[in-house]
Design a protein around this motif. Structure first.
Motif, PDB file in Angstrom:
ATOM      1  N   VAL A   1       0.852  -1.186   0.000  1.00 35.13           N
ATOM      2  CA  VAL A   1       0.000   0.000   0.000  1.00 35.13           C
ATOM      3  C   VAL A   1       0.890   1.238   0.000  1.00 35.13           C
ATOM      4  O   VAL A   1       1.749   1.397   0.876  1.00 35.13           O
ATOM      5  N   LEU A   2       0.710   2.098  -1.005  1.00 35.55           N
ATOM      6  CA  LEU A   2       1.457   3.354  -1.089  1.00 35.55           C
ATOM      7  C   LEU A   2       0.617   4.458  -0.462  1.00 35.55           C
ATOM      8  O   LEU A   2      -0.552   4.635  -0.813  1.00 35.55           O
ATOM      9  N   PHE A   3       1.227   5.203   0.458  1.00 36.26           N
ATOM     10  CA  PHE A   3       0.512   6.257   1.191  1.00 36.26           C
ATOM     11  C   PHE A   3       1.306   7.550   1.056  1.00 36.26           C
ATOM     12  O   PHE A   3       2.463   7.630   1.481  1.00 36.26           O
ATOM     13  N   ALA A   4       0.701   8.563   0.427  1.00 39.64           N
ATOM     14  CA  ALA A   4       1.390   9.848   0.252  1.00 39.64           C
ATOM     15  C   ALA A   4       1.608  10.498   1.609  1.00 39.64           C
ATOM     16  O   ALA A   4       0.674  10.660   2.392  1.00 39.64           O
ATOM     17  N   LYS A   5       2.849  10.901   1.885  1.00 32.75           N
ATOM     18  CA  LYS A   5       3.158  11.467   3.202  1.00 32.75           C
ATOM     19  C   LYS A   5       3.283  12.983   3.189  1.00 32.75           C
ATOM     20  O   LYS A   5       3.378  13.609   4.246  1.00 32.75           O
ATOM     21  N   VAL A   6       3.272  13.614   2.023  1.00 34.84           N
ATOM     22  CA  VAL A   6       3.542  15.044   1.917  1.00 34.84           C
ATOM     23  C   VAL A   6       2.250  15.821   1.710  1.00 34.84           C
ATOM     24  O   VAL A   6       1.287  15.324   1.121  1.00 34.84           O
ATOM     25  N   THR A   7       2.225  17.055   2.239  1.00 33.69           N
ATOM     26  CA  THR A   7       1.079  17.921   1.985  1.00 33.69           C
ATOM     27  C   THR A   7       1.193  18.509   0.581  1.00 33.69           C
ATOM     28  O   THR A   7       2.298  18.759   0.115  1.00 33.69           O
ATOM     29  N   PRO A   8       0.091  18.690  -0.162  1.00 35.05           N
ATOM     30  CA  PRO A   8      -1.307  18.435   0.197  1.00 35.05           C
ATOM     31  C   PRO A   8      -1.789  17.056  -0.233  1.00 35.05           C
ATOM     32  O   PRO A   8      -2.971  16.763  -0.097  1.00 35.05           O
ATOM     33  N   CYS A   9      -0.880  16.231  -0.771  1.00 35.18           N
ATOM     34  CA  CYS A   9      -1.303  14.938  -1.319  1.00 35.18           C
ATOM     35  C   CYS A   9      -1.892  14.035  -0.242  1.00 35.18           C
ATOM     36  O   CYS A   9      -2.862  13.313  -0.487  1.00 35.18           O
ATOM     37  N   MET A  10      -1.304  14.078   0.968  1.00 38.17           N
ATOM     38  CA  MET A  10      -1.820  13.231   2.037  1.00 38.17           C
ATOM     39  C   MET A  10      -3.235  13.626   2.409  1.00 38.17           C
ATOM     40  O   MET A  10      -4.123  12.767   2.528  1.00 38.17           O
ATOM     41  N   GLU A  11      -3.482  14.945   2.588  1.00 33.64           N
ATOM     42  CA  GLU A  11      -4.822  15.392   2.949  1.00 33.64           C
ATOM     43  C   GLU A  11      -5.849  15.035   1.879  1.00 33.64           C
ATOM     44  O   GLU A  11      -7.017  14.805   2.178  1.00 33.64           O
ATOM     45  N   ASN A  12      -5.408  14.988   0.627  1.00 31.49           N
ATOM     46  CA  ASN A  12      -6.320  14.660  -0.475  1.00 31.49           C
ATOM     47  C   ASN A  12      -6.632  13.170  -0.561  1.00 31.49           C
ATOM     48  O   ASN A  12      -7.488  12.760  -1.338  1.00 31.49           O
ATOM     49  N   GLY A  13      -5.926  12.365   0.210  1.00 31.05           N
ATOM     50  CA  GLY A  13      -6.221  10.935   0.221  1.00 31.05           C
ATOM     51  C   GLY A  13      -5.497  10.135  -0.831  1.00 31.05           C
ATOM     52  O   GLY A  13      -5.976   9.076  -1.258  1.00 31.05           O
ATOM     53  N   LYS A  14      -4.322  10.590  -1.254  1.00 30.86           N
ATOM     54  CA  LYS A  14      -3.567   9.832  -2.259  1.00 30.86           C
ATOM     55  C   LYS A  14      -2.993   8.569  -1.629  1.00 30.86           C
ATOM     56  O   LYS A  14      -2.067   8.614  -0.805  1.00 30.86           O
ATOM     57  N   ALA A  15      -3.537   7.455  -2.018  1.00 37.83           N
ATOM     58  CA  ALA A  15      -3.063   6.152  -1.561  1.00 37.83           C
ATOM     59  C   ALA A  15      -3.550   5.118  -2.566  1.00 37.83           C
ATOM     60  O   ALA A  15      -4.579   5.309  -3.219  1.00 37.83           O
ATOM     61  N   ALA A  16      -2.794   4.033  -2.693  1.00 40.99           N
ATOM     62  CA  ALA A  16      -3.163   3.016  -3.683  1.00 40.99           C
ATOM     63  C   ALA A  16      -2.411   1.729  -3.380  1.00 40.99           C
ATOM     64  O   ALA A  16      -1.393   1.732  -2.674  1.00 40.99           O
ATOM     65  N   ILE A  17      -2.922   0.647  -3.937  1.00 50.06           N
ATOM     66  CA  ILE A  17      -2.244  -0.652  -3.839  1.00 50.06           C
ATOM     67  C   ILE A  17      -1.380  -0.837  -5.072  1.00 50.06           C
ATOM     68  O   ILE A  17      -1.836  -0.648  -6.200  1.00 50.06           O
ATOM     69  N   ALA A  18      -0.127  -1.199  -4.863  1.00 51.77           N
ATOM     70  CA  ALA A  18       0.776  -1.460  -5.981  1.00 51.77           C
ATOM     71  C   ALA A  18       0.374  -2.782  -6.626  1.00 51.77           C
ATOM     72  O   ALA A  18       0.368  -3.823  -5.968  1.00 51.77           O
ATOM     73  N   SER A  19       0.032  -2.728  -7.913  1.00 54.45           N
ATOM     74  CA  SER A  19      -0.416  -3.939  -8.603  1.00 54.45           C
ATOM     75  C   SER A  19       0.085  -3.935 -10.034  1.00 54.45           C
ATOM     76  O   SER A  19       0.428  -2.882 -10.587  1.00 54.45           O
ATOM     77  N   ASP A  20       0.117  -5.125 -10.633  1.00 54.47           N
ATOM     78  CA  ASP A  20       0.552  -5.300 -12.018  1.00 54.47           C
ATOM     79  C   ASP A  20       1.943  -4.725 -12.248  1.00 54.47           C
ATOM     80  O   ASP A  20       2.225  -4.113 -13.284  1.00 54.47           O
ATOM     81  N   LEU A  21       2.829  -4.920 -11.271  1.00 55.10           N
ATOM     82  CA  LEU A  21       4.191  -4.403 -11.387  1.00 55.10           C
ATOM     83  C   LEU A  21       5.030  -5.320 -12.267  1.00 55.10           C
ATOM     84  O   LEU A  21       4.906  -6.548 -12.199  1.00 55.10           O
ATOM     85  N   ILE A  22       5.875  -4.738 -13.079  1.00 48.45           N
ATOM     86  CA  ILE A  22       6.779  -5.522 -13.930  1.00 48.45           C
ATOM     87  C   ILE A  22       7.761  -6.261 -13.026  1.00 48.45           C
ATOM     88  O   ILE A  22       8.504  -5.646 -12.255  1.00 48.45           O
TER      89      ILE A  22
END
Length: 550
Positions: free
Chosen positions: A243-264
């Motif tokens: 799970v990738l979780f944005a730690k910097v403002t303003p990305c964190m407040e905006n809810g930027k997070a995702a599961i890493a999938s389909d990685l080469i």
């Protein structure tokens, strides 16, 4: 804080245009018109304030143009970059050239674009987000339907006992309770890349910049592919299912997070502004973990733990040591994840993306002058007077179009053939070749007469059509050479067009370039029209020889 002596220097007044000049790449280029009339406001050092000359340009028209330059890639290509940040300094901004229709036409363009505002779409999406957050909060707090529990009691009980055994939970606890456990008891924070899975230096790997994560979809929507040698140092490693979780403002407040999938190759790298959470799949699902860290109250707690100053505050690693979460059994987690899929944001996001594409096309038509062509004819007299006033203030008349070529387009026939070779050629184009190609396809939209100095000068320098070429410092010969190269690669058509010479009465044939005719969906219609072009020229020659024979 702004010192009293600097207040007027940094003060914003109604009608000022503010341009975001430094931030993460997704935020740079955002432009707006300041419209507050009550109170005193100042702008930050991440913004450029532009105070327009109202007799020449409307603030709303300038803001639309600057935002379009970024979204279309022109400003983005000229930004300075480091890690996940980008910047456009004042001197670079001053080099941009602005198409300047008369004020009445600017007003007309602004009114049409305001009527196509996307605010209602975003308001509907925000309401849907609120409902989704309420549903997620209810699910994560243990509100699972009793009927489901009763139907799956045996599976839930066995999974709960296994969970408790792994966590070492003993004593007077009911196995069906949801224990409150430390977050780092069920996942690992920022794990290192295991030496056994490191790719070769020239091997392709998935790369995820911050802009590639969609905060509404909670998904990676635009990953890149880079060589391992480019990203092995200075970037954040992760693996499939993390799970990738944005730690910097303003990305964190905006809810930027995702599961890493389909990685080469099962591994990837991304912005240094991500924290990585690797779930212990015996205890927690990645999807459940993602829903937990995207909750509003979790982000508010993370924001309260920010460290740093200014615009680059971050969530420190120590914050996660203090976090606890309710941990249902794996079957219950799967039930929660499945129920939340029914309130997914995809329909709203798809509608907004489609509306954005339509709005972008509308802005392109507006800034090219095509949108207001009919309106311009109806208000020709007033526009002519306004244009004279504009030119008097500028001290020079606007350039006039001297040559127009009208080209007949033969009927296209769809063949739907794959074009891997053509795509390979496109990927090998230089930045300059690509922009010349895009100028011909999207801005000029027809044949450019390379042998006519006035027509070719307009193609190379007109603010309305050649804005993509600004910043390359390329001369006319370099532009023509790029067109010749594109024609040799089969990406555009090189042709000859007849033009009567009024002085000699003879027909001259001038070199021209035009884009290939393509279908909107990228499939291949009948592209090779060289024979049709030759037949057209033959008919023209025959028509002109007929009077001589008589």
């Amino acid at each position: 804080m702004v010192a009293d002596g600097d207040l007027e220097r940094y003060r914003l007044l109604p009608g000022d245009v503010v341009f975001n000049n430094t931030n993460s790449e997704e935020w740079v280029g955002k432009t707006a018109v300041f419209d507050q009339h009550d109170g005193v406001f100042v702008y930050s050092n991440h913004m450029t304030r532009i105070r327009v000359i109202r007799e020449l340009v409307l603030p709303e028209f300038l803001a639309t143009f600057l935002h379009y330059l970024w979204s279309a890639g022109y400003a983005r290509n000229r930004a300075k970059r480091w890690v996940s940040q980008a910047a456009i300094d004042g001197p670079t901004l001053l080099k941009f050239k602005l198409p300047l229709p008369p004020l009445p036409e600017q007003q007309r363009i602004v009114e049409v674009l305001q009527a196509a505002d996307l605010k209602p779409f975003h308001e509907a999406a925000e309401k849907a987000d609120l409902l989704r957050e309420m549903a997620a909060g209810a699910s994560l707090s243990g509100r699972i339907p009793e009927a489901w529990h009763d139907a799956n009691i045996t599976e839930v009980r066995e999974a709960s006992l296994l969970r408790n055994k792994i966590l070492g939970i003993e004593g007077e606890t009911t196995d069906l309770d949801w224990p409150i456990v430390p977050l780092l008891a069920v996942c690992t924070l920022n794990p290192k890349l295991h030496p056994d899975v490191r790719p070769a230096a020239d091997a392709p790997v998935t790369f995820v910049p911050m802009a590639a994560v969609d905060e509404r979809l909670a998904a990676i929507t635009a990953p890149e592919v880079r060589n391992y040698a480019e990203v092995q140092k200075g970037y954040t490693p992760f693996a499939e299912g993390d799970v990738l979780f944005a730690k910097v403002t303003p990305c964190m407040e905006n809810g930027k997070a995702a599961i890493a999938s389909d990685l080469i190759g099962g591994v990837g790298f991304g912005s240094t502004e991500f924290h990585v959470l690797r779930p212990d799949t015996r205890l927690i699902l990645a999807e459940y973990l993602l829903h937990f860290v995207r909750q509003r109250h979790f982000r508010e707690q993370a924001k309260a733990a920010f460290v740093g100053t200014g615009g680059l505050q971050r969530v420190p690693p120590d914050f996660f040591k203090r976090v606890k979460l309710p941990l249902p059994s794996l079957p219950e987690q799967r039930r929660i994840v499945e129920s939340l899929r029914h309130v997914a944001p995809q329909p709203f996001r798809s509608a907004i993306e489609q509306a954005k594409r339509l709005q972008s096309a509308l802005i392109t038509e507006a800034l090219s002058g095509r949108l207001t062509a009919a309106w311009r004819e109806q208000h020709a007299q007033a526009l002519a007077e306004a244009a004279r006033e504009r030119d008097a203030r500028l001290g020079a008349p606007a350039p006039q179009v001297m040559v127009h070529i009208t080209e007949h387009a033969p009927t296209e026939r769809r063949t739907d053939l794959a074009r891997p070779r053509r795509q390979a050629l496109i990927e090998q184009l230089s930045s300059f070749q690509h922009e010349v190609w895009n100028t011909l396809r999207f801005e000029w939209r027809g044949a450019v007469l390379a042998d006519d100095p006035a027509a070719f000068e307009e193609f190379c320098t007109s603010p309305q059509t050649a804005w993509r070429l600004e910043g390359f410092a390329a001369g006319r010969e370099e532009v023509r050479r790029a067109l010749e190269q594109l024609a040799a690669m089969g990406l555009i058509r090189k042709m000859s067009l007849p033009r009567p010479n009024p002085n000699t009465g003879r027909t001259e044939y001038l070199t021209a370039f035009r884009p290939l005719r393509e279908a909107d969906d990228g499939s291949r219609p009948e592209e090779d029209t060289a024979l049709a072009d030759a037949e057209r020229l033959a008919r023209e020659l025959e028509r002109r020889r007929a009077p001589e024979a008589r």
